[in-house]
Write an enzyme that holds these catalytic residues in place. Structure first.
Site, PDB file in Angstrom:
ATOM      1  CG  HIS A  29       7.708  23.624 -24.533  1.00  0.00           C
ATOM      2  ND1 HIS A  29       6.771  22.626 -24.344  1.00  0.00           N
ATOM      3  CD2 HIS A  29       8.899  22.986 -24.671  1.00  0.00           C
ATOM      4  CE1 HIS A  29       7.361  21.447 -24.375  1.00  0.00           C
ATOM      5  NE2 HIS A  29       8.649  21.638 -24.573  1.00  0.00           N
ATOM      6  CG  HIS A  63       6.335  18.394 -26.100  1.00  0.00           C
ATOM      7  ND1 HIS A  63       7.126  18.028 -25.034  1.00  0.00           N
ATOM      8  CD2 HIS A  63       5.072  18.018 -25.752  1.00  0.00           C
ATOM      9  CE1 HIS A  63       6.375  17.461 -24.086  1.00  0.00           C
ATOM     10  NE2 HIS A  63       5.126  17.450 -24.523  1.00  0.00           N
TER      11      HIS A  63
END
Length: 597
Positions: free
Chosen positions: A535, A578
């Site tokens: 990420h 996320h």
């Protein structure tokens, strides 16, 4: 919309990828057809008077099954990047998964959808991104969303509720609560155990308060494992739009700048782009460099790829550019700096025979997002304060101040996902618990994530060859507080499994095993087994130029007139999420800003 997505997803590949017109000057050339670039192209091409072309380095396979997302890692659908050896995690080289495919990360990710907390988005504006705050990003999130409420049966079985004001119901990306074929372990053991720990269920965390455990929201069509992503949701419904061209297997490499003889000459010492160079393989597999003309260039290659294009184009840190004999056209030391990513690890436990059914869920059914006060002892909290007396290397003072304030205000810092494991038996397809032929079952916390790390790294070129990968050095766990807080998160799973009613069905720890007991043991564990959650943000930060920023609040690269960055590299400080949700927010917000200008 749902039926339309189901029909379009039945296509095997996308045969209508359009070729750009070489003699045309496009209004927008977007370099990167990922989770930001492709939706942005669709939104900009809603104006029939504007021409848009997307250059995507990857191919266009039809990737629909969320259960099989990891099958794409390390394949042609992944850039297959590697870090340099990471000194603070055992000097290990780590794979950095990035989607090299139309749809980018949205095509190969796990589909987990988290938005985070209001304060995290308002912090972006505090850091200099005027107009990028919770209100604007929340509106963008809802515009991208087609939320599917749980069925009456699902709502009754799992006590599911949701807040309609927190959702959009007509956007392109389907969002559904995972409530199909979930093991009895979760309502019978997980939820009561969490409540015993004081972790109250947060039934709809999408309205700006994402603290505590919640059922998993997925980017999926309801009651299925069918992925909803940038291609199926945004692009396929408009694939025949004549003013939108998407070119796959075309890797954007360099910005073409105007010269003083050009009618688009630089004004006031600002550079103006006139096009983009890109590479395509000919029939013999030989790389050919071509160009495409543009009135506006938008880089959307990701936090790992966009800095490379800027640096190859003469925009970046003069020290880096001079070492490769690249003329510095715009002095921006922030290009490729401030790289941030989350570390992740797992912990698993053996359960007693016959205590639960396996179920057949897709992902971790429950995700518990906790502030430090939710899992650190009083003594540990004091140690945390001591460690945060000193600013970590490479982190700006402004970010350090913002992050400490968020900790004080109870913004979550650690994710405990219940849980995914390796399947022991073909008969057991559950991703949350696994049973072998002898009915021996394991529970795994498959995502133990330090959501908001202080460690910062870099990504830079070390060659003028555009096909050479960048040098990636995230400096994982280099901030002492990160290593402390992360190891304590793994250690906290021991307290979870020692709490009733879960305690009554726990047989033994598996990984880390029972020999891991002390603080030092758990630190050694994360040093040895933690990896990257992929990420990435921050390497073209939307902060003031004087503070290392690369783009202004309109996403325009400092020192240029018509070059923008629209990907997660502009996000200076990572929300504890996320990032696919953030990608869609950035795409919608970017489209709104560009259209308004």
């Amino acid at each position: 919309m749902l039926l339309r997505q189901q029909i379009l997803l039945s296509v095997v590949g996308f045969p209508f990828i359009a070729a750009a017109q070489p003699t045309v000057t496009y209004d927008y050339v977007i370099v990167g057809g990922g989770a930001v670039g492709l939706p942005l192209a669709v939104r900009l091409s809603e104006d029939p008077t504007k021409t848009v072309v997307v250059l995507e380095a990857g191919n266009s396979p039809n990737i629909t099954n969320l259960r099989l997302n990891a099958n794409n890692f390390g394949t042609a659908n992944d850039w297959q990047f590697l870090t340099v050896p990471q000194a603070d995690v055992g000097n290990r080289v780590q794979a950095q998964v990035q989607g090299k495919v139309l749809g980018g990360g949205s095509a190969i990710n796990s589909g987990m959808y988290l938005r985070g907390n209001k304060e995290e988005y308002d912090a972006l504006e505090t850091l200099g991104a005027t107009g990028w705050n919770w209100d604007s990003m929340f509106a963008a999130a809802k515009k991208s969303e087609h939320f599917h409420p749980p069925s009456p049966k699902e709502a009754s079985t799992f006590n599911l509720t949701y807040n309609p004001t927190s959702h959009g119901f007509s956007g392109p990306i389907s969002i559904a609560i995972q409530a199909v074929n979930v093991s009895n372990f979760f309502p019978d053991f997980a939820v009561p155990t969490l409540e015993a720990l004081g972790h109250k269920m947060n039934f709809d965390p999408n309205g700006g308060f994402h603290t505590g455990p919640s059922w998993d929201f997925l980017t999926a069509l309801p009651d299925s494992s069918t992925r909803s992503y940038a291609v199926s949701g945004y692009y396929l419904p408009v694939i025949n739009r004549t003013n939108l061209h998407v070119m796959t297997e075309c890797q954007g490499t360099k910005i073409i700048w105007s010269t003083k003889e050009n009618t688009l000459a630089p004004r006031n010492d600002l550079l103006t782009a006139t096009g983009v160079e890109y590479i395509v393989l000919d029939d013999a597999g030989v790389a050919q460099t071509r160009t495409i003309s543009a009135r506006n260039v938008i880089l959307s290659g990701s936090a790992l790829n966009t800095p490379k294009i800027l640096e190859l184009s003469g925009v970046g840190d003069p020290t880096i550019l001079n070492s490769l004999n690249i003329t510095t056209l715009v002095d921006l030391p922030g290009v490729g700096a401030n790289l941030c990513n989350q570390p992740i690890t797992t912990a698993s436990y053996l359960l007693k025979n016959g205590s639960i059914d396996a179920g057949n869920a897709i992902r971790s059914a429950i995700i518990d997002i906790q502030p430090f006060s939710g899992y650190l002892s009083a003594e540990d909290l004091h140690r945390s304060e001591q460690l945060l007396q000193t600013k970590p290397d490479l982190l700006s003072e402004a970010q350090f101040k913002v992050m400490k304030k968020q900790i004080k205000n109870g913004v979550p810092q650690m994710e405990f996902a219940w849980a995914r494991t390796i399947f022991f038996s073909p008969a057991c397809l559950d991703s949350n618990v696994a049973t072998n032929s002898n009915n021996i079952t394991t529970l795994t916390f498959d995502r133990l994530i330090l959501s908001k790390p202080f460690s910062r790294g870099t990504v830079h070129i070390n060659s003028t060859d555009p096909l050479i990968p960048p040098v990636i050095d995230p400096k994982y766990l280099s901030a002492p507080h990160d290593k402390f807080a992360f190891a304590k998160g793994v250690q906290y799973t021991r307290k979870i499994v020692d709490t009733e009613p879960l305690k009554s069905i726990i047989a033994a720890p598996l990984s880390p095993d029972a020999s891991v007991q002390t603080d030092e043991d758990f630190v050694n564990y994360v040093n040895t087994v933690s990896v990257s959650e992929h990420h990435f943000v921050g390497t073209s930060a939307m902060t003031p130029r004087s503070e290392g920023g690369v783009v202004d609040p309109s996403m325009v690269v400092y020192g240029t007139t018509n070059v923008r960055v629209a990907d997660l590299s502009i996000i200076a400080n990572l929300p504890g999420i996320h990032t696919v949700s953030l990608a869609y927010m950035v795409a919608e917000r970017a489209a709104e800003i560009i259209k308004s200008e």
